[in-house]
Design a protein around this motif. Structure first.
Motif, mmCIF file in Angstrom:
data_model
loop_
_atom_site.group_PDB
_atom_site.id
_atom_site.type_symbol
_atom_site.label_atom_id
_atom_site.label_comp_id
_atom_site.label_asym_id
_atom_site.label_seq_id
_atom_site.Cartn_x
_atom_site.Cartn_y
_atom_site.Cartn_z
ATOM 1 N N ALA A 253 40.176 25.761 32.606
ATOM 2 C CA ALA A 253 40.764 26.654 33.611
ATOM 3 C C ALA A 253 41.108 28.004 32.997
ATOM 4 O O ALA A 253 40.901 29.053 33.618
ATOM 5 C CB ALA A 253 41.999 26.014 34.227
ATOM 6 N N ALA A 254 41.624 27.994 31.784
ATOM 7 C CA ALA A 254 41.967 29.244 31.114
ATOM 8 C C ALA A 254 40.719 30.069 30.830
ATOM 9 O O ALA A 254 40.738 31.311 30.907
ATOM 10 C CB ALA A 254 42.714 28.965 29.815
ATOM 11 N N MET A 255 39.619 29.421 30.509
ATOM 12 C CA MET A 255 38.381 30.150 30.241
ATOM 13 C C MET A 255 37.785 30.725 31.522
ATOM 14 O O MET A 255 37.231 31.835 31.511
ATOM 15 C CB MET A 255 37.369 29.229 29.543
ATOM 16 C CG MET A 255 37.778 28.845 28.123
ATOM 17 S SD MET A 255 37.970 30.279 27.010
ATOM 18 C CE MET A 255 39.730 30.665 27.218
ATOM 19 N N GLU A 256 37.894 29.998 32.625
ATOM 20 C CA GLU A 256 37.464 30.551 33.901
ATOM 21 C C GLU A 256 38.304 31.783 34.243
ATOM 22 O O GLU A 256 37.779 32.796 34.725
ATOM 23 C CB GLU A 256 37.615 29.492 34.997
ATOM 24 C CG GLU A 256 37.213 29.943 36.377
ATOM 25 C CD GLU A 256 35.707 30.049 36.579
ATOM 26 O OE1 GLU A 256 35.294 30.594 37.623
ATOM 27 O OE2 GLU A 256 34.949 29.594 35.701
ATOM 28 N N GLN A 257 39.577 31.683 33.949
ATOM 29 C CA GLN A 257 40.469 32.817 34.195
ATOM 30 C C GLN A 257 40.098 34.024 33.334
ATOM 31 O O GLN A 257 39.972 35.145 33.825
ATOM 32 C CB GLN A 257 41.911 32.394 33.918
ATOM 33 C CG GLN A 257 42.957 33.479 34.132
ATOM 34 C CD GLN A 257 44.324 33.017 33.683
ATOM 35 O OE1 GLN A 257 44.567 32.864 32.493
ATOM 36 N NE2 GLN A 257 45.209 32.765 34.632
ATOM 37 N N ALA A 258 39.897 33.791 32.037
ATOM 38 C CA ALA A 258 39.674 34.900 31.103
ATOM 39 C C ALA A 258 38.334 35.591 31.310
ATOM 40 O O ALA A 258 38.225 36.797 31.043
ATOM 41 C CB ALA A 258 39.779 34.380 29.667
ATOM 42 N N HIS A 259 37.326 34.854 31.771
ATOM 43 C CA HIS A 259 35.982 35.418 31.815
ATOM 44 C C HIS A 259 35.455 35.688 33.221
ATOM 45 O O HIS A 259 34.417 36.340 33.363
ATOM 46 C CB HIS A 259 35.023 34.505 31.053
ATOM 47 C CG HIS A 259 35.375 34.377 29.607
ATOM 48 N ND1 HIS A 259 35.007 35.316 28.674
ATOM 49 C CD2 HIS A 259 36.118 33.454 28.939
ATOM 50 C CE1 HIS A 259 35.481 34.964 27.484
ATOM 51 N NE2 HIS A 259 36.162 33.844 27.626
ATOM 52 N N VAL A 260 36.168 35.214 34.241
ATOM 53 C CA VAL A 260 35.744 35.449 35.621
ATOM 54 C C VAL A 260 36.875 36.056 36.448
ATOM 55 O O VAL A 260 36.744 37.150 36.996
ATOM 56 C CB VAL A 260 35.230 34.147 36.279
ATOM 57 C CG1 VAL A 260 34.820 34.426 37.732
ATOM 58 C CG2 VAL A 260 34.053 33.578 35.502
ATOM 59 N N GLU A 261 38.005 35.361 36.522
ATOM 60 C CA GLU A 261 39.063 35.777 37.450
ATOM 61 C C GLU A 261 39.767 37.056 36.986
ATOM 62 O O GLU A 261 39.957 37.985 37.786
ATOM 63 C CB GLU A 261 40.076 34.641 37.611
ATOM 64 C CG GLU A 261 39.494 33.391 38.258
ATOM 65 C CD GLU A 261 40.421 32.193 38.162
ATOM 66 O OE1 GLU A 261 41.596 32.382 37.775
ATOM 67 O OE2 GLU A 261 39.983 31.079 38.475
ATOM 68 N N PRO A 263 38.749 39.447 34.744
ATOM 69 C CA PRO A 263 37.891 40.636 34.845
ATOM 70 C C PRO A 263 37.744 41.148 36.280
ATOM 71 O O PRO A 263 37.686 42.365 36.498
ATOM 72 C CB PRO A 263 36.550 40.151 34.285
ATOM 73 C CG PRO A 263 36.920 39.043 33.350
ATOM 74 C CD PRO A 263 38.086 38.369 34.003
ATOM 75 N N LYS A 264 37.706 40.216 37.232
ATOM 76 C CA LYS A 264 37.569 40.645 38.627
ATOM 77 C C LYS A 264 38.834 41.342 39.111
ATOM 78 O O LYS A 264 38.776 42.399 39.758
ATOM 79 C CB LYS A 264 37.248 39.442 39.513
ATOM 80 C CG LYS A 264 36.973 39.801 40.976
ATOM 81 C CD LYS A 264 36.557 38.586 41.781
ATOM 82 C CE LYS A 264 35.208 38.064 41.355
ATOM 83 N NZ LYS A 264 34.737 36.953 42.227
ATOM 84 N N SER A 265 40.007 40.786 38.781
ATOM 85 C CA SER A 265 41.245 41.377 39.281
ATOM 86 C C SER A 265 41.592 42.678 38.570
ATOM 87 O O SER A 265 42.155 43.594 39.171
ATOM 88 C CB SER A 265 42.394 40.375 39.147
ATOM 89 O OG SER A 265 42.657 40.068 37.788
ATOM 90 N N VAL A 266 41.264 42.782 37.277
ATOM 91 C CA VAL A 266 41.624 43.980 36.503
ATOM 92 C C VAL A 266 40.606 45.094 36.701
ATOM 93 O O VAL A 266 40.982 46.255 36.928
ATOM 94 C CB VAL A 266 41.760 43.621 35.009
ATOM 95 C CG1 VAL A 266 41.921 44.886 34.165
ATOM 96 C CG2 VAL A 266 42.936 42.684 34.779
ATOM 97 N N TYR A 267 39.333 44.764 36.601
ATOM 98 C CA TYR A 267 38.287 45.794 36.594
ATOM 99 C C TYR A 267 37.461 45.850 37.879
ATOM 100 O O TYR A 267 36.687 46.794 38.062
ATOM 101 C CB TYR A 267 37.325 45.555 35.438
ATOM 102 C CG TYR A 267 37.963 45.600 34.064
ATOM 103 C CD1 TYR A 267 38.413 46.797 33.523
ATOM 104 C CD2 TYR A 267 38.108 44.439 33.318
ATOM 105 C CE1 TYR A 267 38.993 46.833 32.274
ATOM 106 C CE2 TYR A 267 38.682 44.456 32.048
ATOM 107 C CZ TYR A 267 39.125 45.652 31.536
ATOM 108 O OH TYR A 267 39.696 45.695 30.285
ATOM 109 N N GLY A 268 37.561 44.812 38.713
ATOM 110 C CA GLY A 268 36.732 44.756 39.907
ATOM 111 C C GLY A 268 35.292 44.387 39.632
ATOM 112 O O GLY A 268 34.398 44.715 40.423
ATOM 113 N N ILE A 269 35.037 43.704 38.508
ATOM 114 C CA ILE A 269 33.677 43.299 38.172
ATOM 115 C C ILE A 269 33.504 41.802 38.424
ATOM 116 O O ILE A 269 34.451 41.024 38.340
ATOM 117 C CB ILE A 269 33.321 43.614 36.708
ATOM 118 C CG1 ILE A 269 34.296 42.960 35.726
ATOM 119 C CG2 ILE A 269 33.301 45.124 36.499
ATOM 120 C CD1 ILE A 269 33.947 43.162 34.255
#
Length: 276
Positions: A253-261, A263-269
């Motif tokens: 779950a932490a890896m999904e957060q760090a590499h998907v969630e 980046p999306k919330s901070v950078y919009g990517i």
């Protein structure tokens, strides 16, 4: 394939391996990169105006394009002014106010690259070493200007600052400028922090602390691409290898957060949608 993002890495097309260093990252399983421009004095020498900053940024944009061609995902440039430039300028005869003004000009130029879609975000900060009160004040004014640029351009701001795990002043200044604290990214974090989003240096103890915290975070190597210091700070293979290690330890779950969630919330990517 799982997205694997290194949030803070340098590629030096002048003195280092440049885009060739990305082969190590991709071969280890890495998919996405945020490429930070190296300090201007490493790439172009002395900078006294917009042209020097543009030359620095253009070199980074070009090497980032070449990096993208080597990845199953893509790379994005993050452009800005290293806070240590103020010391370089003081050594050359600038006073703190003049140095501040020049550095703020550099941030305005970086914001133009974000505005036209060339760059993803900007970078700024304040010295992580001892300075006079006047230099500290000028550096904080530079950093606050970065928050204003980030708010105007609707982009995140990566910060190079002193160490620590709580930055209430930074969160308040960002909010005053209209930039949400979660879009302020503390480069070289050593675990979870308050007042910004942690970009955690990818050593095992620091990553475990971040993964255990359930707070949003990113992973980075701060690879500096210096032929005299190969593998410094951490080599480009590190984030993919650490991600595998953390998944094996049960931190999916932490890896999904760090590499998907995150980046999306901070950078919009969207790192998942940008995979081949």
């Amino acid at each position: 394939m799982q997205p694997i993002l290194d949030n803070h890495l340098h590629l030096d097309p002048v003195n280092g391996r440049g885009a060739d260093a990305v082969d190590d990252f991709a071969n280890a399983g890495g998919t996405h990169l945020l490429v930070l421009n190296k300090p201007s004095w490493h790439l172009v020498g002395e900078v006294d105006g917009e042209d020097g900053f543009r030359e620095t940024f253009d070199l980074t944009v070009e090497v980032t394009k070449r990096a993208s061609e080597k990845l199953p995902g893509r790379a994005w440039p993050v452009l800005g002014v290293h806070p240590g430039l103020i010391s370089q300028l003081l050594d050359r005869g600038y006073d703190p106010e003049a140095a501040r003004d020049l550095m703020q000009t550099g941030l305005d130029v970086a914001g133009e690259y974000v505005a036209d879609g060339t760059a993803l975000a900007i970078k700024s900060g304040r010295p992580h070493y001892g300075v006079t009160d006047a230099v500290w004040e000028a550096s904080n004014e530079v950093m606050c200007h970065a928050f204003a640029v980030g708010a105007e351009r609707d982009c995140a701001v990566q910060l190079h600052t002193e160490g620590g795990d709580s930055f209430p002043d930074i969160a308040a200044w960002a909010a005053d400028a209209g930039l949400p604290a979660e879009r302020v990214v503390k480069h070289y974090s050593e675990g979870p922090i308050e007042g910004a989003t942690a970009s955690v240096i990818s050593r095992k103890d620091e990553l475990e602390a971040a993964a255990e915290s359930s707070e949003p975070f990113l992973m980075e190597t701060d690879f500096i691409d210096d032929p005299d210091r190969p593998g410094a700070v951490l080599g480009p293979k590190t984030v993919p290898r650490r991600m595998t290690w953390l998944r094996e330890a049960g931190y999916d779950a932490a890896m999904e957060q760090a590499h998907v969630e995150t980046p999306k919330s901070v950078y919009g990517i969207d790192t998942a949608a940008t995979l081949d």
